[in-house]
Design a protein around this motif. Structure first.
Motif, short mmCIF file in Angstrom:
data_model
loop_
_atom_site.label_atom_id
_atom_site.label_comp_id
_atom_site.label_asym_id
_atom_site.label_seq_id
_atom_site.Cartn_x
_atom_site.Cartn_y
_atom_site.Cartn_z
N TYR A 182 0.82 -1.21 0.00
CA TYR A 182 0.00 0.00 0.00
C TYR A 182 0.85 1.26 0.00
O TYR A 182 1.82 1.38 0.76
CB TYR A 182 -0.91 0.02 1.23
N LEU A 183 0.45 2.19 -0.84
CA LEU A 183 1.05 3.52 -0.86
C LEU A 183 -0.08 4.52 -0.60
O LEU A 183 -0.90 4.80 -1.47
CB LEU A 183 1.71 3.79 -2.21
N SER A 184 -0.12 5.01 0.62
CA SER A 184 -1.20 5.89 1.07
C SER A 184 -0.78 7.34 0.90
O SER A 184 0.07 7.85 1.62
CB SER A 184 -1.53 5.59 2.55
N MET A 185 -1.41 8.02 -0.07
CA MET A 185 -1.09 9.41 -0.35
C MET A 185 -2.35 10.12 -0.83
O MET A 185 -3.19 9.53 -1.49
CB MET A 185 -0.03 9.54 -1.46
N ASN A 193 -2.36 3.94 -4.08
CA ASN A 193 -3.46 2.98 -4.15
C ASN A 193 -4.30 3.00 -2.87
O ASN A 193 -5.13 2.14 -2.66
CB ASN A 193 -2.96 1.57 -4.46
N MET A 194 -4.05 4.01 -2.05
CA MET A 194 -4.85 4.24 -0.85
C MET A 194 -4.89 5.75 -0.63
O MET A 194 -3.85 6.41 -0.63
CB MET A 194 -4.24 3.52 0.36
N ILE A 195 -6.09 6.30 -0.48
CA ILE A 195 -6.25 7.74 -0.28
C ILE A 195 -7.06 7.99 0.99
O ILE A 195 -7.88 7.16 1.39
CB ILE A 195 -6.94 8.41 -1.48
N ARG A 196 -6.81 9.13 1.63
CA ARG A 196 -7.50 9.47 2.87
C ARG A 196 -8.34 10.73 2.63
O ARG A 196 -7.80 11.81 2.37
CB ARG A 196 -6.48 9.72 3.99
N ILE A 197 -9.65 10.56 2.70
CA ILE A 197 -10.54 11.69 2.42
C ILE A 197 -11.50 11.89 3.59
O ILE A 197 -12.15 10.95 4.04
CB ILE A 197 -11.33 11.45 1.12
#
Length: 222
Positions: free
Chosen positions: A190-193, A208-212
């Motif tokens: 996972y690459l959370s950006m 491939n991981m987003i924080r909204i």
């Protein structure tokens, strides 16, 4: 509006990109709407809020800790908190990883974590500097009850989404370099950006991981 906002976001996400619904200061009822609209991961900044929401929502979703471990160390390391969280996205030191490892050993759990990269090298913010990330990954990989699953970065807070691109590019490069090392107990999955104002740029740069959070709850009743 919450349900509509979630569905709108999910509709435009490419296949394989996961949404972490950041739910700081939101009620359990609001978070439940997010889950019912299709979000499968809840991101919580505060352990106490996560525990309260978990009572109502339980395992209808996965729970990620996205706060600052050093500020919430006592609360994060409580048994009830560690049992709730499926992943801690913000590990940035051997010390906090060691404590997580020790406490998770006591409850028979292996905790998935992301290493937080301070891609903007901002002294006032948490996260490991890019040049120190590989060394930190290698040290944390030795803990048996902690499993490194990738990287996370915030990048400097910027007005325009495009301003974040270079920081996302650098973190993606670092992600790829560490992936090629094939370090034992490290799975660079996972690459959370990216957040509400920058997630589209982040996806273009390999997230491939987003924080909204804001975009989910905007125009909703407080």
């Amino acid at each position: 509006m919450i349900r509509q906002n979630v569905r709108k976001i999910l509709k435009v996400l490419p296949e394989g990109v996961l949404l972490v619904a950041a739910s700081k200061r939101r009620s359990a009822e609001e978070i439940l709407q997010v889950v019912e609209a299709g979000a499968r991961i809840i991101g919580e900044n505060y352990c106490a809020e996560a525990r309260r929401a978990y009572v109502k929502i339980g395992k209808k979703a996965l729970w990620h800790y996205i706060g600052i471990p050093s500020r919430e160390k006592h609360d994060l390391l409580r048994k009830k908190s560690l049992e709730i969280f499926d992943m801690i996205e913000t590990v940035d030191s051997v010390e906090i990883a060691r404590e997580i490892d020790r406490k998770c050993r006591d409850i028979g759990k292996v905790m998935s974590v992301l290493i937080e990269v301070n891609s903007g090298k901002e002294r006032q913010k948490s996260g490991v500097f890019p040049e120190d990330t590989r060394g930190l990954v290698e040290k944390i990989s030795l803990f048996e009850n902690v499993k490194i699953m990738g990287l996370m970065t915030m990048g400097p807070r910027a007005g325009l989404p495009e301003d974040s691109r270079s920081y996302f590019q650098e973190t993606k490069k670092l992600f790829d370099e560490i992936s090629e090392l094939n370090i034992k107990n490290v799975e660079m999955k996972y690459l959370s950006m990216g957040m509400s104002n920058s997630y589209l740029v982040a996806i273009e740069e390999g997230a491939n991981m987003i924080r909204i959070g804001t975009k989910i709850y905007e125009d909703s009743k407080q």
